[in-house]
Design a protein around this motif. Structure first.
Motif, mmCIF file in Angstrom:
data_model
loop_
_atom_site.group_PDB
_atom_site.id
_atom_site.type_symbol
_atom_site.label_atom_id
_atom_site.label_comp_id
_atom_site.label_asym_id
_atom_site.label_seq_id
_atom_site.Cartn_x
_atom_site.Cartn_y
_atom_site.Cartn_z
ATOM 1 N N THR A 66 0.514 30.994 11.573
ATOM 2 C CA THR A 66 1.109 29.666 11.732
ATOM 3 C C THR A 66 0.246 28.624 11.034
ATOM 4 O O THR A 66 -0.869 28.363 11.449
ATOM 5 C CB THR A 66 1.248 29.307 13.219
ATOM 6 N N GLU A 106 2.332 22.382 11.558
ATOM 7 C CA GLU A 106 2.778 21.953 12.885
ATOM 8 C C GLU A 106 3.939 20.986 12.722
ATOM 9 O O GLU A 106 3.943 20.158 11.817
ATOM 10 C CB GLU A 106 1.644 21.242 13.622
ATOM 11 N N PHE A 153 5.867 18.225 14.931
ATOM 12 C CA PHE A 153 5.833 17.472 16.183
ATOM 13 C C PHE A 153 7.214 16.942 16.525
ATOM 14 O O PHE A 153 7.855 16.284 15.703
ATOM 15 C CB PHE A 153 4.837 16.308 16.083
ATOM 16 N N TRP A 208 4.430 25.843 13.705
ATOM 17 C CA TRP A 208 4.357 25.804 15.163
ATOM 18 C C TRP A 208 4.993 24.507 15.649
ATOM 19 O O TRP A 208 4.591 23.416 15.245
ATOM 20 C CB TRP A 208 2.898 25.891 15.660
ATOM 21 N N GLN A 221 5.574 21.656 18.169
ATOM 22 C CA GLN A 221 4.889 21.012 19.298
ATOM 23 C C GLN A 221 5.909 20.188 20.064
ATOM 24 O O GLN A 221 6.407 19.183 19.555
ATOM 25 C CB GLN A 221 3.767 20.088 18.791
ATOM 26 N N ASP A 265 4.326 19.561 25.910
ATOM 27 C CA ASP A 265 3.061 20.271 25.710
ATOM 28 C C ASP A 265 1.963 19.359 25.174
ATOM 29 O O ASP A 265 0.810 19.752 25.097
ATOM 30 C CB ASP A 265 3.239 21.435 24.725
ATOM 31 N N MET A 266 2.354 18.147 24.800
ATOM 32 C CA MET A 266 1.368 17.252 24.181
ATOM 33 C C MET A 266 0.603 16.475 25.234
ATOM 34 O O MET A 266 1.055 16.269 26.335
ATOM 35 C CB MET A 266 2.086 16.252 23.267
#
Ligand code: 5GP
Length: 155
Positions: A1, A4, A6, A135, A137, A141-142
């Motif tokens: 991975t 990212e 977001f 991945w 996000q 999860d942040m």
């Protein structure tokens, strides 16, 4: 991975509403089954948009075991074959979870909000494509340090 991606709450809400718009109206469904934990937030949004009040969960834990992924079903749903149910998860990646879901609920419709190419053929419907080496996000999860603290009430 490598990369990212977001996703904000608003973006997630919009994408899940889009997923809801593509589903049959409420009276066509016996209920929604959320795949925990990723499917919990989208299940709430779908239930609201489609006016569905029966919400069940299938609880799956995934862990790496000698470089092999193992899925464990901690709790099944009340339906035997999933007929008339909408099963929802946040995303499909390799499709391992999707395969297990299909075996458990062969007659259900399985939808996700996001899909990576490897797993996308295994879901009946999804809203947005994401590259395999990315991945995602999710907002839940942040860390919360990007949210301004709630103002204290004036004394
Ligand atoms: P799969 O079984 O399709 O490989 O992966 C499904 C589950 O793995 C998802 O429900 C999620 O819990 C986790 N997962 C896989 N890829 C990602 C990702 O990019 N971001 C997040 N947050 N979870 C992921």
């Amino acid at each position: 991975t490598n990369k990212e991606f977001f996703v904000s709450w608003e973006e997630f809400h919009r994408a899940t509403r889009e997923l809801a718009l593509r589903q049959l109206p409420a009276d066509q469904w016996k209920g929604i089954i959320a795949v925990t934990r990723g499917g919990l937030v989208p299940a709430g949004i779908l239930a609201r948009e489609l006016n569905i009040r029966y919400i069940d969960t299938v609880c799956i834990s995934s862990y790496d075991h000698d470089s092999q992924r193992e899925l464990k079903v901690l709790k099944g749903a009340e339906t035997s074959d999933g007929e008339g149910f909408l099963v929802v998860d946040d995303l499909v990646d390799t499709g391992e979870t999707a395969k297990a879901i299909r075996e458990m609920f062969p007659k259900a419709k399985f939808v996700t909000v996001y899909a990576k190419p490897q797993g996308s053929p295994l879901v009946d419907e999804y809203v947005a494509d994401v590259e395999q080496d990315t991945w995602i996000q999710f907002p839940w999860d942040m860390q919360l340090n990007y949210i301004a603290p709630i103002a204290e009430s004036e004394a």
